[in-house]
Design an enzyme around this catalytic site. Structure first.
Site, PDB file in Angstrom:
ATOM      1  N   LYS A  32      32.482  -4.900  12.818  1.00 57.83           N
ATOM      2  CA  LYS A  32      32.850  -3.775  13.096  1.00 57.83           C
ATOM      3  C   LYS A  32      33.554  -3.385  13.832  1.00 57.83           C
ATOM      4  O   LYS A  32      33.640  -4.252  14.937  1.00 57.83           O
ATOM      5  CB  LYS A  32      32.191  -2.432  12.355  1.00 57.83           C
TER       6      LYS A  32
ATOM      7  N   ARG B 268      16.919  -5.429  21.677  1.00 63.08           N
ATOM      8  CA  ARG B 268      17.156  -3.841  22.457  1.00 63.08           C
ATOM      9  C   ARG B 268      15.790  -3.488  22.713  1.00 63.08           C
ATOM     10  O   ARG B 268      14.202  -3.526  22.772  1.00 63.08           O
ATOM     11  CB  ARG B 268      18.000  -2.617  21.909  1.00 63.08           C
TER      12      ARG B 268
ATOM     13  N   ASP C 257      31.706   4.059  20.395  1.00 63.46           N
ATOM     14  CA  ASP C 257      30.463   3.864  21.481  1.00 63.46           C
ATOM     15  C   ASP C 257      30.431   3.063  22.485  1.00 63.46           C
ATOM     16  O   ASP C 257      31.331   2.206  23.007  1.00 63.46           O
ATOM     17  CB  ASP C 257      29.926   2.898  20.479  1.00 63.46           C
TER      18      ASP C 257
ATOM     19  N   ASP D 131      29.749  -0.622  22.978  1.00 64.85           N
ATOM     20  CA  ASP D 131      30.359  -2.172  22.904  1.00 64.85           C
ATOM     21  C   ASP D 131      31.276  -1.782  21.993  1.00 64.85           C
ATOM     22  O   ASP D 131      31.988  -2.940  21.356  1.00 64.85           O
ATOM     23  CB  ASP D 131      28.854  -2.635  22.366  1.00 64.85           C
TER      24      ASP D 131
ATOM     25  N   SER E 166      24.471  -1.309  22.037  1.00 59.99           N
ATOM     26  CA  SER E 166      25.931  -0.448  21.166  1.00 59.99           C
ATOM     27  C   SER E 166      25.582   0.986  22.308  1.00 59.99           C
ATOM     28  O   SER E 166      26.157   1.640  23.473  1.00 59.99           O
ATOM     29  CB  SER E 166      25.264  -0.155  20.160  1.00 59.99           C
ATOM     30  N   HIS E 167      25.015   2.147  21.316  1.00 60.62           N
ATOM     31  CA  HIS E 167      25.268   3.960  21.766  1.00 60.62           C
ATOM     32  C   HIS E 167      24.128   4.665  21.749  1.00 60.62           C
ATOM     33  O   HIS E 167      24.072   5.318  22.953  1.00 60.62           O
ATOM     34  CB  HIS E 167      25.380   4.519  20.630  1.00 60.62           C
TER      35      HIS E 167
ATOM     36  N   ASP F 243      32.448  -0.387  18.982  1.00 61.09           N
ATOM     37  CA  ASP F 243      32.215  -1.134  17.294  1.00 61.09           C
ATOM     38  C   ASP F 243      32.122  -0.250  16.383  1.00 61.09           C
ATOM     39  O   ASP F 243      31.874  -0.215  15.478  1.00 61.09           O
ATOM     40  CB  ASP F 243      31.258  -2.252  16.729  1.00 61.09           C
ATOM     41  N   ARG F 244      32.210   0.770  16.879  1.00 57.29           N
ATOM     42  CA  ARG F 244      31.839   2.602  16.050  1.00 57.29           C
ATOM     43  C   ARG F 244      33.086   3.236  16.090  1.00 57.29           C
ATOM     44  O   ARG F 244      33.725   2.522  17.851  1.00 57.29           O
ATOM     45  CB  ARG F 244      30.751   2.775  16.707  1.00 57.29           C
TER      46      ARG F 244
END
Length: 544
Positions: free
Chosen positions: A377, A22, A278, A280, A113-114, A282-283
């Site tokens: 997740k 990232r 989130d 992508d 992600s987030h 997964d949360r």
């Protein structure tokens, strides 16, 4: 079409972290930067030629450009076929699903992600292996080793592929199949949950819900699953269009960044159930009307109620949580006589446990929950799990949580994030604290006595690999804990995370304000770690 061999020199900062590489978008836009990393992945792998790969991302800025670049490098390196999400959209859970469904060799997930998106935001890339899960450390270390010595990469000279609709293409000798982003994932969810019961719940005039996709990847999934397949009213899904900058928001499903959803659920006439995802997908964050469910409590509650879901009716083989996650699930596991594993932070550490059938459900305090249905997740899976429980029990979210506390006790728990701290000062805090650990055991701080203090190390029970330096734990004789660790998900400075946990068995004390209940431990953490001094902050950036 011609395969070009391009001379390059290594970049020194391409070490994959907990969730891949990232960096800022501008870092990825450097000449050869993305190409170097992708070629380093291929250079570190054996046996991928002629095989299937999966490719997709969360729709953030630079996603489309990166997809076509990766396709051309994959073709030049002899990949047989690539399955690409339509419009470049493929959530992290869906990518894992597609890898497993198609027996693919692996796949690339393009996401930070987030983290915020847009031209001035962040971008990310990670490689997932054939079980659908994140590459284990031995693979990421091999990728990093290749990135330090790379001298050339191979790329096909060809026009970009149109990924705006499903279809089949040829790119050199490689096949490209642009697939519907949602179909495979929806079929998998239908095989796990009782959709008929959920449909009946949503048909009830007395039950309302709101799903916030935060202008990120789950928008198409949420619209198709909740509003079309399950029959929720149009408008149930908010912020449901994926945008390259996430609408200027921060796609992190917590009480601070998912403020739109929080305001709706905490309004006087708010819905009965709410959830956010989130960047992508997964949360997840779970809310009842005027009620927040901590991720740690959510994992414990899903474990306790798993028998209500068709896929888990026959029982669980075990559960697993990351070390900083509250020990609430440990109490459920003990009651159900299930093995309970404590792992380092990072979903990749659950992979061996799932593959070896040692665990069925897994979770992290950072709003991530999942099971053995994939190897990531899965935010929407968690939402459907909750809806399945609500449909069977016909009780409110708050009622279910409070009954759980009544039976198992309440683990007061909170995470304090200090974001974009000077990296040197953050590392100094951790290093100084490590030197104190051997002297902490037995010390008294007010009414608390230190039982143990260590730097967490994990021995994988399957392959016996050892992962050390995973965060400082300070445990007290009453079961309370303080955990401090540096996060690997940020791209600017360092993120220091303080986790505080206190167990309360007395039902009469289950209605305390969380921060007030934890204040004595928060004060101890400040005293022991000197957090204000090292972070130069009076308070955390985010409290969850």
């Amino acid at each position: 079409m011609t395969i070009r061999t391009v001379k390059t020199i290594p970049f020194t900062d391409q070490k994959p972290g907990t969730s891949g590489l990232r960096k800022s978008v501008t870092a990825f836009q450097q000449t050869h930067y993305l190409e170097n990393f992708v070629q380093s992945v291929f250079n570190s792998l054996d046996g991928y030629q002629g095989k299937i790969l999966v490719l997709g991302g969360d729709g953030r800025y630079y996603n489309r450009i990166a997809i076509n670049t990766i396709l051309k490098i994959a073709s030049a390196n002899g990949v047989g076929k690539v399955l690409v999400g339509c419009n470049g959209i493929l959530s992290t859970p869906a990518t894992s699903c597609v890898i497993r469904e198609n027996d693919a060799f692996g796949g690339f997930i393009l996401s930070a992600s987030h983290n915020p998106g847009g031209p001035n935001g962040d971008f990310g890339i990670k490689y997932n292996i054939g079980n659908g899960g994140p590459a284990p450390e031995k693979v990421t270390e091999a990728i990093f080793a290749q990135s330090k010595v790379i001298s050339e990469y191979k790329i096909l000279e060809a026009a970009d592929i149109n990924i705006d609709r499903p279809g089949f293409f040829k790119l050199g000798m490689m096949e490209v199949n642009v697939i519907d982003s949602v179909d495979s994932y929806l079929k998998l969810m239908e095989s796990i949950f009782d959709f008929d019961q959920i449909v009946n719940l949503l048909k009830s005039n007395s039950f309302r819900l709101c799903i916030d996709s935060m202008n990120a990847v789950t928008g198409p999934y949420a619209h198709k699953i909740f509003e079309h397949r399950l029959g929720a009213s149009i408008g149930t899904v908010i912020n449901g269009i994926p945008l390259e900058d996430f609408g200027g928001g921060h796609p992190d499903p917590n009480l601070v960044y998912a403020h739109d959803l929080v305001e709706i659920l905490f309004a006087q006439n708010g819905p009965d159930f709410g959830a956010a995802s989130d960047g992508d997908g997964d949360r997840n964050m779970i809310l009842g009307h005027n009620f927040f469910v901590t991720p740690s409590d959510s994992l414990a509650l899903l474990t306790a109620n798993a028998h209500l879901v068709p896929a888990y009716k026959s029982g669980l083989s075990g559960v697993a949580r990351s070390m900083p996650t509250s020990m609430a699930v440990d109490r459920v596991a003990a009651h159900l006589n299930l093995p309970c594993y404590e792992t380092p932070t990072g979903w990749k550490f659950f992979g061996n446990l799932l593959d070896d059938s040692r665990a069925t459900l897994c979770g992290e305090e950072s709003f991530g929950t999942g099971s053995n249905h994939i190897r990531e997740k899965d935010g929407l899976w968690a939402v459907l799990f909750w809806l399945n429980i609500l449909a069977v029990r016909k009780e409110s979210v708050e009622s279910i949580v409070r009954q759980h506390w009544s039976e198992y006790g309440r683990n007061y728990y909170s995470r304090h994030d200090y974001e974009e701290v000077d990296s040197q000062r953050a590392n100094d805090l951790v290093n100084v604290l490590k030197l104190k650990l051997t002297d902490l055991a037995g010390k008294n701080y007010g009414s608390y006595q230190v039982d143990y203090a260590d730097d967490f190390s994990y021995t994988d029970p399957v392959d016996h690999s050892v992962t050390s330096g995973q965060g400082i734990r300070i445990g007290f004789t009453d079961g309370s804990r303080i955990v401090l660790r540096l996060s690997g998900t940020g791209t600017k400075g360092a993120t220091l995370r303080l986790y505080v946990e206190s167990y309360e068995a007395d039902k009469a004390k289950h209605n305390l304000d969380t921060q007030k209940a934890l204040k004595p431990l928060i004060d101890i953490a400040q005293e022991v770690a000197n957090i204000r001094h090292y972070t130069e902050r009076e308070s955390p950036t985010v409290i969850t």
